[in-house]
Design an enzyme around this catalytic site. Sequence first.
Site, mmCIF file in Angstrom:
data_model
loop_
_atom_site.group_PDB
_atom_site.id
_atom_site.type_symbol
_atom_site.label_atom_id
_atom_site.label_comp_id
_atom_site.label_asym_id
_atom_site.label_seq_id
_atom_site.Cartn_x
_atom_site.Cartn_y
_atom_site.Cartn_z
ATOM 1 N N ARG A 188 -81.589 77.992 -35.890
ATOM 2 C CA ARG A 188 -83.009 77.841 -35.522
ATOM 3 C C ARG A 188 -83.885 78.637 -36.469
ATOM 4 N NH1 ARG A 188 -82.364 77.217 -29.235
ATOM 5 N NH2 ARG A 188 -81.969 74.989 -29.465
ATOM 6 N N SER B 285 -84.575 76.153 -26.920
ATOM 7 C CA SER B 285 -83.720 76.854 -25.958
ATOM 8 C C SER B 285 -83.710 76.190 -24.588
ATOM 9 C CB SER B 285 -84.217 78.287 -25.825
ATOM 10 O OG SER B 285 -83.795 78.844 -24.615
HETATM 11 C C1 MIC Z 1 -81.286 80.144 -28.422
HETATM 12 O O1 MIC Z 1 -80.521 79.963 -29.355
HETATM 13 O O2 MIC Z 1 -82.484 79.797 -28.422
HETATM 14 C C2 MIC Z 1 -80.750 80.851 -27.196
HETATM 15 C C3 MIC Z 1 -81.333 82.184 -27.161
HETATM 16 O O3 MIC Z 1 -79.367 80.956 -27.286
HETATM 17 C C4 MIC Z 1 -81.158 80.018 -25.987
HETATM 18 C C5 MIC Z 1 -80.833 80.633 -24.706
HETATM 19 C C6 MIC Z 1 -81.791 81.686 -24.272
HETATM 20 O O4 MIC Z 1 -82.989 81.547 -24.462
HETATM 21 O O5 MIC Z 1 -81.318 82.660 -23.685
HETATM 22 C C7 MIC Z 1 -80.595 78.607 -26.009
HETATM 23 O O6 MIC Z 1 -80.288 78.107 -27.045
HETATM 24 O O7 MIC Z 1 -80.550 77.959 -24.945
#
Ligand code: MIC
Length: 748
Positions: free
Chosen positions: A445, A641
């Site tokens: 990301r 997320s």
């Molecule tokens: C992400 O990569 O954005 C996360 C952090 O792993 C999230 C989970 C979260 O927000 O705790 C995800 O991908 O769902």
Amino acid sequence: MAVDQIKRLYESMPAKLDRARKRFGRPLTLAEKILVSHADNFDTQEWSRGKAQLRLRVDRVALQDATGQMALLQFMQAGKKQVAVPSTVHCDHLIRAQSGASEDMQRAVTENNEVYSFLHSASRKYGIGFWKPGAGIIHQVVLENYAFPGGLMIGADSHTPNAGGLGMVAIGVGGADCGEAMAGLAWEVLDPKLIGVRLTGKLSGWTSAKDVITYLLGVLTVKGGTNKIVEYFGPGAESISATGKGTICNMGAELGATTSLFQFDGRMVTYLAATDRADIAKLAEQHREHLVADPEVLADPKKYYDEIVEIDLSELEPHIVGPHSPDRARPISKLAAEVKKEGWPAQIKAALIGSCTNSSYEDMKRAAHVAMQALKAGLKAKTPFLVTPGSERIYQTIKRDGIMETFEKIGGTVLANACGPCIGQWKRSDVGKEESNTIVSSFNRNFPGRNDGSAATLSFLTSPEIVTALVFGGTLEFDPVHGTIPGPDGKAFRFTPPESEELPAAGFARGAEGFEAPAADGDTVQVIVSPTSERIQLLQPFPGWDGKDFTELPVLVKTKGKTTTDHISPAGTWLLVRGHLDKISDNMFLGANNAFTGEVGKGTNPVTGEKSQNFSKMARELKARGTAWAVVGDENYGEGSSREHAAMSPRYLGCQMVIVRSFARIHETNLKKQGILPLTFSKPSDYDLVEQGDRLSVSGLSQLTPGKTVTVVITKAGGKTVSIQCLHTLTDEQIGWFKAGSALNALT
Ligand code: MIC
Ligand code: SF4
């Protein structure tokens, strides 16, 4: 999952698949085989891609420490004694990267003590396997221990599809979905459309698995996979290791896809055997025909998939994507020109490898091969280099095999086996908050503010080996595949393509694996939550719908452009209060671009007219006056997320309706689960009709019906009204959630 459970699943497949072939009147793809074999009730289930709502029985549930808190708090509201399906909790997101693995770990354990005690005690009580902080990142640990061909898993994290690398349908969902599946309910998902990706040729040289997905992102974009499963097949697939397949499926989340998966093959057998699961590998081999698409499908894929993409791996160039969106893709050879044209800072301020996407042994070894070449040539690193191993097993193995030493020799810092900088858990002091700067990583990301909390950081994503080579160029203008850099002797130095074996020749080294089994008798365990906790707040059910139509709801925010869950509910330091709904709600819409004023995270209060007010403060004021409100959003709203905080905070602070041009799958479901009405403009250009100070009304809510449009009346400041049509995707059951105030209220 115990081998005998997998055996039972495989043995039940032939009969189920035959019934499905008869009913559909055609052969089956692999995704279909897995969905059909997990139907709650095949006979009463309607099957229609893109239309039907599937009710499925999942084999596993995986939780991590950030989203898992809400998932467990919601599960606890269901009043069950034990989880109904095998489940695990993984402590990975809350470890802040600051000064290297061992200090960071110690700090994390102290800082997060309250949260870890809650997760640990709840896991022990309810029969959930607990992976301690430092054990590794959820998706890597799941791949090493639990993923298996043909299985169905959900996880409270959007990159759960990583397990597709072992031929599993693994889907990222909100915590409420996990809580319900753990409570024994069937799990629901929209019957996905299918994208078939046919791979030919062979991976070789610089090109790696990462390039398959970064290339595909450029083709399909961040919304191209919404409500679709991406199924890979073709002769090229065998040239990709199981962990490489995991990388591709993991980052398929960035396509918005429901999930991605590969056909069962020999590379999966090798990986299962290397991770102590030769028994499962053998079983899968015995049932191979059920773990791949039917031969007719593979022979004529166009007939059976909704869309086909062809990729010739032999022709594929290494890619790099960014900044600010993972679908801004181009081959690495085209980057330098674009950097100049766009005026992006070319100097690379930090290079990071690892994360759940790219931290296999193969990834680390290929990166080390590049680093070794530089060391031999006497090159000096021009950029700080940070490494996050995905699991304790990887960490111990790279330590034993000298890979870590190589990274350290080039000045690298090995961080804890955790998410760290990938989720904004990165304390950076080398650049100012608003200072425009460039970083490169092998993560998945790159939304603004994602890694270091600064929207001025431009983040580019590529394979670990390219990132490592860029450490020595120090600039985005260096193309390690075709270009050269000056060596210490002044002569041009050219890297040779990285080489690596797929798995450690001496097997994986073992360390403190960090697993703790649940208590034999959960009744004796008490869940630890202090009533004065600043980190965990037990949930109060949201109030049910009052039966009244929505009358002139003010628009709290109209967002413009990309509105990811990182824009709605940022991570970084906010991870500290993921278990405390009231406190985390202070971050609501902090990253959102205000379409009315052009501000970020702020706007004009639609009731008091106060300017530049922070959205959560505004919402709290409206809530105190008893005024419910609405949100208007753009395309692919809620991308990224799975965090349901992006739905829970708005709900908690008084949001009743969100109208957008289009939704990302997980977020739309999260809104439904929390009792918010999610609508899409039937004419996307109607988005432009909503102006500052407008009010939105919806009548006839008691007659909300699946498939029927809803009329929304926009009342302008001067009293003029405009009626528009909006669509919704609520089923009868989901309308019940809206009426009850949340899915959980409807259940209890
Ligand atoms: C992400 O990569 O954005 C996360 C952090 O792993 C999230 C989970 C979260 O927000 O705790 C995800 O991908 O769902
Ligand atoms: Fe963690 Fe990053 Fe993977 Fe999300 S994408 S699970 S934050 S390593």
